[in-house]
Motif scaffolding. Structure first.
Motif, PDB file in Angstrom:
ATOM      1  N   UNK A  75      40.068   2.393 -54.834  1.00  0.00           N
ATOM      2  CA  UNK A  75      41.084   3.456 -54.799  1.00  0.00           C
ATOM      3  C   UNK A  75      41.862   3.440 -56.106  1.00  0.00           C
ATOM      4  N   UNK A  76      42.177   4.625 -56.618  1.00  0.00           N
ATOM      5  CA  UNK A  76      43.009   4.716 -57.830  1.00  0.00           C
ATOM      6  C   UNK A  76      43.774   6.036 -57.794  1.00  0.00           C
ATOM      7  N   UNK A  77      44.866   6.053 -58.560  1.00  0.00           N
ATOM      8  CA  UNK A  77      45.679   7.270 -58.691  1.00  0.00           C
ATOM      9  C   UNK A  77      45.353   7.921 -60.028  1.00  0.00           C
ATOM     10  N   UNK A  78      44.877   9.154 -60.001  1.00  0.00           N
ATOM     11  CA  UNK A  78      44.590   9.918 -61.215  1.00  0.00           C
ATOM     12  C   UNK A  78      45.826  10.757 -61.526  1.00  0.00           C
ATOM     13  N   UNK A  79      46.644  10.274 -62.481  1.00  0.00           N
ATOM     14  CA  UNK A  79      47.912  10.945 -62.789  1.00  0.00           C
ATOM     15  C   UNK A  79      47.696  12.308 -63.443  1.00  0.00           C
ATOM     16  N   UNK A  80      46.629  12.425 -64.231  1.00  0.00           N
ATOM     17  CA  UNK A  80      46.372  13.681 -64.936  1.00  0.00           C
ATOM     18  C   UNK A  80      45.999  14.796 -63.956  1.00  0.00           C
ATOM     19  N   UNK A  81      45.102  14.460 -63.005  1.00  0.00           N
ATOM     20  CA  UNK A  81      44.656  15.463 -62.031  1.00  0.00           C
ATOM     21  C   UNK A  81      45.556  15.507 -60.800  1.00  0.00           C
TER      22      UNK A  81
END
Length: 220
Positions: A75-81
């Motif tokens: 799991x990761x957070x994509x800050x750009x999208x």
């Protein structure tokens, strides 16, 4: 002569049938998620609304721990999208874990507490149902405000009463309503909320809830 032929034919038939019965069916091991879809990892992407950024940042470790350590999903957070991305790993035990994790993160984005949403990872028969007040009745202005007030009750009393009697969790976000629970319990909670939107007094809804809850307790 004919009797001997018949006897030999019968013996040959028995031996061939016995040989056919002796052949064992092939047994195949269950495929690992990493071996499905040509060995390529599978993905899910959950968009993050603007107003859920701060709560997500605050509760990130509470979301990350069960997803990564227990369900074996990256799991990761994509800050750009502006979305949370989930991916299967080589050691993911079950491919359904990916969808469970996506439902868990989506439930948090809708406004459910972590302690309530994490039940989606542990139990199979839990769902999230969403609808809007305008789906039940077209209301505007003060009529809409009064309907939202009827759903919550004084200090959230009505909402808590419906949650406790139907064993569900309810989020009222402006004109949108989200219900977390089993299929039967969601239906009972939704019927109660729809009655309140249509103008039924809380006392009448409580009495109907008591009757339905007693019936459900007898059935299960």
């Amino acid at each position: 002569m004919e009797v001997d032929r018949a006897a030999s034919a019968a013996a040959a038939g028995e031996s061939s049938s016995a040989g056919a019965m002796a052949v064992e069916k092939p047994r195949f091991e269950a495929l690992m998620p990493s071996e499905m879809s040509g060995g390529r990892p599978q993905f899910r992407k959950v968009p993050v609304p603007q107003h859920r950024f701060a709560p997500l940042k605050k509760a990130w470790m509470d979301i990350y721990t069960p997803v990564y350590e227990h369900m074996k999903i990256d799991i990761r957070m994509n800050l750009k999208a502006r979305r949370v991305e989930l991916k299967t790993r080589q050691d993911t035990p079950d491919v359904s874990n990916l969808q469970k994790c996506a439902d868990f993160v989506h439930a948090f984005m809708l406004g459910f507490d972590i302690t309530d949403a994490v039940a989606l990872l542990r139990l199979d028969d839990l769902y999230v149902d969403s609808f809007e007040i305008k789906d039940v009745k077209t209301l505007r202005g003060e009529h809409l405000s009064r309907a939202i007030g009827r759903l919550s009750g004084k200090g959230g009393k009505t909402k808590y009463a419906i949650e406790n009697s139907t064993r569900t969790r309810i989020v009222i976000a402006d004109t949108k309503i989200h219900i977390l629970g089993s299929f039967v319990n969601i239906k009972v909670a939704r019927d109660s909320l729809c009655s309140l939107i249509l103008g039924s007094p809380a006392g009448k809804v409580y009495s109907k809830l008591r009757a339905v809850s007693a019936r459900l307790a007898e059935r299960y």
